[in-house]
Structures are given as C-alpha cells and as structure tokens.
Design a protein around this motif. Structure first.
Motif, PDB file in Angstrom:
ATOM      1  N   LEU A   1      15.641 -13.914  18.596  1.00  0.00           N
ATOM      2  CA  LEU A   1      15.726 -14.560  19.899  1.00  0.00           C
ATOM      3  C   LEU A   1      16.317 -13.529  20.847  1.00  0.00           C
ATOM      4  O   LEU A   1      17.419 -13.022  20.622  1.00  0.00           O
ATOM      5  CB  LEU A   1      16.609 -15.807  19.823  1.00  0.00           C
ATOM      6  CG  LEU A   1      16.975 -16.476  21.134  1.00  0.00           C
ATOM      7  CD1 LEU A   1      15.736 -16.925  21.906  1.00  0.00           C
ATOM      8  CD2 LEU A   1      17.905 -17.655  20.873  1.00  0.00           C
ATOM      9  N   VAL A   2      15.570 -13.186  21.881  1.00  0.00           N
ATOM     10  CA  VAL A   2      15.961 -12.155  22.832  1.00  0.00           C
ATOM     11  C   VAL A   2      16.211 -12.828  24.178  1.00  0.00           C
ATOM     12  O   VAL A   2      15.340 -13.542  24.680  1.00  0.00           O
ATOM     13  CB  VAL A   2      14.852 -11.087  22.964  1.00  0.00           C
ATOM     14  CG1 VAL A   2      15.232 -10.026  23.969  1.00  0.00           C
ATOM     15  CG2 VAL A   2      14.546 -10.476  21.596  1.00  0.00           C
TER      16      VAL A   2
ATOM     17  N   PRO B   1      20.276  -6.738  33.493  1.00  0.00           N
ATOM     18  CA  PRO B   1      20.898  -5.641  32.760  1.00  0.00           C
ATOM     19  C   PRO B   1      21.530  -6.006  31.415  1.00  0.00           C
ATOM     20  O   PRO B   1      21.909  -5.121  30.671  1.00  0.00           O
ATOM     21  CB  PRO B   1      21.970  -5.146  33.731  1.00  0.00           C
ATOM     22  CG  PRO B   1      22.318  -6.346  34.543  1.00  0.00           C
ATOM     23  CD  PRO B   1      21.029  -7.091  34.686  1.00  0.00           C
ATOM     24  N   TYR B   2      21.633  -7.288  31.117  1.00  0.00           N
ATOM     25  CA  TYR B   2      22.262  -7.674  29.853  1.00  0.00           C
ATOM     26  C   TYR B   2      21.233  -8.252  28.891  1.00  0.00           C
ATOM     27  O   TYR B   2      20.282  -8.926  29.289  1.00  0.00           O
ATOM     28  CB  TYR B   2      23.370  -8.703  30.095  1.00  0.00           C
ATOM     29  CG  TYR B   2      24.567  -8.077  30.750  1.00  0.00           C
ATOM     30  CD1 TYR B   2      25.551  -7.453  29.991  1.00  0.00           C
ATOM     31  CD2 TYR B   2      24.703  -8.069  32.131  1.00  0.00           C
ATOM     32  CE1 TYR B   2      26.646  -6.853  30.584  1.00  0.00           C
ATOM     33  CE2 TYR B   2      25.789  -7.468  32.739  1.00  0.00           C
ATOM     34  CZ  TYR B   2      26.753  -6.867  31.960  1.00  0.00           C
ATOM     35  OH  TYR B   2      27.832  -6.268  32.552  1.00  0.00           O
ATOM     36  N   LEU B   3      21.455  -7.972  27.622  1.00  0.00           N
ATOM     37  CA  LEU B   3      20.578  -8.458  26.561  1.00  0.00           C
ATOM     38  C   LEU B   3      21.451  -9.065  25.475  1.00  0.00           C
ATOM     39  O   LEU B   3      22.472  -8.489  25.100  1.00  0.00           O
ATOM     40  CB  LEU B   3      19.783  -7.289  25.968  1.00  0.00           C
ATOM     41  CG  LEU B   3      18.999  -7.625  24.705  1.00  0.00           C
ATOM     42  CD1 LEU B   3      17.576  -7.977  25.080  1.00  0.00           C
ATOM     43  CD2 LEU B   3      19.006  -6.459  23.743  1.00  0.00           C
ATOM     44  N   ALA B   4      21.068 -10.232  25.003  1.00  0.00           N
ATOM     45  CA  ALA B   4      21.676 -10.815  23.809  1.00  0.00           C
ATOM     46  C   ALA B   4      20.574 -10.929  22.776  1.00  0.00           C
ATOM     47  O   ALA B   4      19.468 -11.394  23.072  1.00  0.00           O
ATOM     48  CB  ALA B   4      22.277 -12.184  24.105  1.00  0.00           C
ATOM     49  N   LEU B   5      20.868 -10.477  21.573  1.00  0.00           N
ATOM     50  CA  LEU B   5      19.898 -10.502  20.487  1.00  0.00           C
ATOM     51  C   LEU B   5      20.472 -11.363  19.371  1.00  0.00           C
ATOM     52  O   LEU B   5      21.553 -11.091  18.858  1.00  0.00           O
ATOM     53  CB  LEU B   5      19.630  -9.086  19.989  1.00  0.00           C
ATOM     54  CG  LEU B   5      18.623  -8.934  18.860  1.00  0.00           C
ATOM     55  CD1 LEU B   5      17.252  -9.450  19.276  1.00  0.00           C
ATOM     56  CD2 LEU B   5      18.529  -7.467  18.440  1.00  0.00           C
ATOM     57  N   TYR B   6      19.751 -12.426  19.043  1.00  0.00           N
ATOM     58  CA  TYR B   6      20.171 -13.359  18.002  1.00  0.00           C
ATOM     59  C   TYR B   6      19.187 -13.276  16.847  1.00  0.00           C
ATOM     60  O   TYR B   6      17.977 -13.342  17.056  1.00  0.00           O
ATOM     61  CB  TYR B   6      20.166 -14.799  18.533  1.00  0.00           C
ATOM     62  CG  TYR B   6      21.058 -15.016  19.728  1.00  0.00           C
ATOM     63  CD1 TYR B   6      22.380 -15.396  19.566  1.00  0.00           C
ATOM     64  CD2 TYR B   6      20.569 -14.840  21.016  1.00  0.00           C
ATOM     65  CE1 TYR B   6      23.203 -15.610  20.668  1.00  0.00           C
ATOM     66  CE2 TYR B   6      21.384 -15.042  22.120  1.00  0.00           C
ATOM     67  CZ  TYR B   6      22.699 -15.422  21.939  1.00  0.00           C
ATOM     68  OH  TYR B   6      23.507 -15.631  23.033  1.00  0.00           O
ATOM     69  N   ASN B   7      19.702 -13.136  15.641  1.00  0.00           N
ATOM     70  CA  ASN B   7      18.862 -13.200  14.451  1.00  0.00           C
ATOM     71  C   ASN B   7      18.793 -14.650  14.001  1.00  0.00           C
ATOM     72  O   ASN B   7      19.810 -15.345  13.947  1.00  0.00           O
ATOM     73  CB  ASN B   7      19.423 -12.309  13.341  1.00  0.00           C
ATOM     74  CG  ASN B   7      19.273 -10.847  13.705  1.00  0.00           C
ATOM     75  OD1 ASN B   7      18.233 -10.422  14.177  1.00  0.00           O
ATOM     76  ND2 ASN B   7      20.312 -10.082  13.501  1.00  0.00           N
ATOM     77  N   VAL B   8      17.574 -15.088  13.693  1.00  0.00           N
ATOM     78  CA  VAL B   8      17.325 -16.486  13.367  1.00  0.00           C
ATOM     79  C   VAL B   8      16.530 -16.563  12.073  1.00  0.00           C
ATOM     80  O   VAL B   8      15.592 -15.792  11.875  1.00  0.00           O
ATOM     81  CB  VAL B   8      16.520 -17.173  14.504  1.00  0.00           C
ATOM     82  CG1 VAL B   8      16.226 -18.617  14.172  1.00  0.00           C
ATOM     83  CG2 VAL B   8      17.246 -17.040  15.842  1.00  0.00           C
ATOM     84  N   GLU B   9      16.907 -17.487  11.211  1.00  0.00           N
ATOM     85  CA  GLU B   9      16.138 -17.783  10.004  1.00  0.00           C
ATOM     86  C   GLU B   9      15.966 -19.293   9.933  1.00  0.00           C
ATOM     87  O   GLU B   9      16.945 -20.032   9.829  1.00  0.00           O
ATOM     88  CB  GLU B   9      16.859 -17.259   8.755  1.00  0.00           C
ATOM     89  CG  GLU B   9      16.886 -15.746   8.703  1.00  0.00           C
ATOM     90  CD  GLU B   9      17.445 -15.211   7.402  1.00  0.00           C
ATOM     91  OE1 GLU B   9      17.546 -15.985   6.426  1.00  0.00           O
ATOM     92  OE2 GLU B   9      17.771 -14.020   7.370  1.00  0.00           O
ATOM     93  N   THR B  10      14.717 -19.732  10.009  1.00  0.00           N
ATOM     94  CA  THR B  10      14.440 -21.164   9.997  1.00  0.00           C
ATOM     95  C   THR B  10      13.006 -21.419   9.572  1.00  0.00           C
ATOM     96  O   THR B  10      12.152 -20.543   9.713  1.00  0.00           O
ATOM     97  CB  THR B  10      14.694 -21.791  11.390  1.00  0.00           C
ATOM     98  OG1 THR B  10      14.495 -23.202  11.320  1.00  0.00           O
ATOM     99  CG2 THR B  10      13.788 -21.199  12.459  1.00  0.00           C
ATOM    100  N   ASN B  11      12.764 -22.607   9.085  1.00  0.00           N
ATOM    101  CA  ASN B  11      11.400 -23.045   8.797  1.00  0.00           C
ATOM    102  C   ASN B  11      10.829 -23.864   9.945  1.00  0.00           C
ATOM    103  O   ASN B  11       9.666 -24.244   9.900  1.00  0.00           O
ATOM    104  CB  ASN B  11      11.363 -23.866   7.503  1.00  0.00           C
ATOM    105  CG  ASN B  11      11.574 -22.995   6.282  1.00  0.00           C
ATOM    106  OD1 ASN B  11      11.130 -21.851   6.239  1.00  0.00           O
ATOM    107  ND2 ASN B  11      12.266 -23.526   5.297  1.00  0.00           N
ATOM    108  N   ASP B  12      11.661 -24.169  10.948  1.00  0.00           N
ATOM    109  CA  ASP B  12      11.229 -25.026  12.052  1.00  0.00           C
ATOM    110  C   ASP B  12      11.828 -24.529  13.361  1.00  0.00           C
ATOM    111  O   ASP B  12      12.867 -25.013  13.809  1.00  0.00           O
ATOM    112  CB  ASP B  12      11.642 -26.472  11.781  1.00  0.00           C
ATOM    113  CG  ASP B  12      11.021 -27.457  12.751  1.00  0.00           C
ATOM    114  OD1 ASP B  12      10.475 -27.028  13.799  1.00  0.00           O
ATOM    115  OD2 ASP B  12      11.091 -28.672  12.464  1.00  0.00           O
ATOM    116  N   ILE B  13      11.175 -23.565  13.984  1.00  0.00           N
ATOM    117  CA  ILE B  13      11.691 -22.981  15.220  1.00  0.00           C
ATOM    118  C   ILE B  13      11.716 -24.006  16.348  1.00  0.00           C
ATOM    119  O   ILE B  13      12.601 -23.975  17.208  1.00  0.00           O
ATOM    120  CB  ILE B  13      10.898 -21.706  15.618  1.00  0.00           C
ATOM    121  CG1 ILE B  13      11.655 -20.897  16.675  1.00  0.00           C
ATOM    122  CG2 ILE B  13       9.493 -22.038  16.072  1.00  0.00           C
ATOM    123  CD1 ILE B  13      12.943 -20.299  16.205  1.00  0.00           C
TER     124      ILE B  13
END
Length: 106
Positions: free
Chosen positions: A6-7, A55-67
C-alpha cells in the motif's frame, strides 16, 4: 495469503509540516498497523532535487486474502473516529500494488 504494498503519497498543509509529521509518525502509523493484514510501515520524504508535489511517502506491507475487506475496515475505522486523520494533511493519494514475484534478497 497474497502480498501487497500500500503506497500513500501525501503532503502537509503549508506551514504545518511539523504537526503533520508528528501526527503521521506518532499516531497514524500505529493506527494503521492495528488493522489485521497490515504487517509493517515506513515513511519516506522525497530527496532534495526531486518533485515536491507530494513529498511524503508511506509504504505499508500487507498480507491478506481479501484486500477489499481490508480497505472496508480501513474506511470503517476512519469514519468511526478510531483512526484520526489530521487536518494538517493537505492531500493524500493511495495506490495498492499486488506482488507478482517473491521478494528477492540476493
């Protein structure tokens, strides 16, 4: 489980950058990480000389079977006030990417 990134590109309200950064780092990241399936988060700022539109970025790692369910929960928490969105944030654009290869480390 499917892996996603998720960006979120964002920018603060002019003159409120310190307030925005304090909220994002010390409140918002923790709120988002409480959502099942979101496994980690990291913030970035555009390096000098780069486009400063968002100018800002948040990067979230996601693991799911149902986005879809994950986004429903994200929206529900924001609407219910369980996840406060600071008015020091001027705008944010969110994109979800689905992994198409395993993570490469070597």
């Amino acid at each position: 489980m499917t892996a996603y990134s998720l960006v979120v590109y964002s920018k603060p309200v002019a003159g409120r950058e310190d307030e925005y950064n304090d909220w994002y780092t010390n409140v918002h990241l923790g709120d988002v990480l409480k959502i099942p399936g979101i496994t980690s988060a990291r913030r970035y700022k555009a390096a000098a000389g780069q486009d400063q539109t968002n100018p800002y970025l948040a990067l979230y790692n996601v693991e799911t079977n149902d986005i879809t369910a994950l986004f429903t929960e994200l929206s529900r928490r924001a609407a219910a006030g369980e996840m406060v969105i600071s008015d020091a944030m001027a705008e944010a654009n969110m994109v979800i990417f689905e992994a198409i290869t395993p993570e490469v480390t070597e």
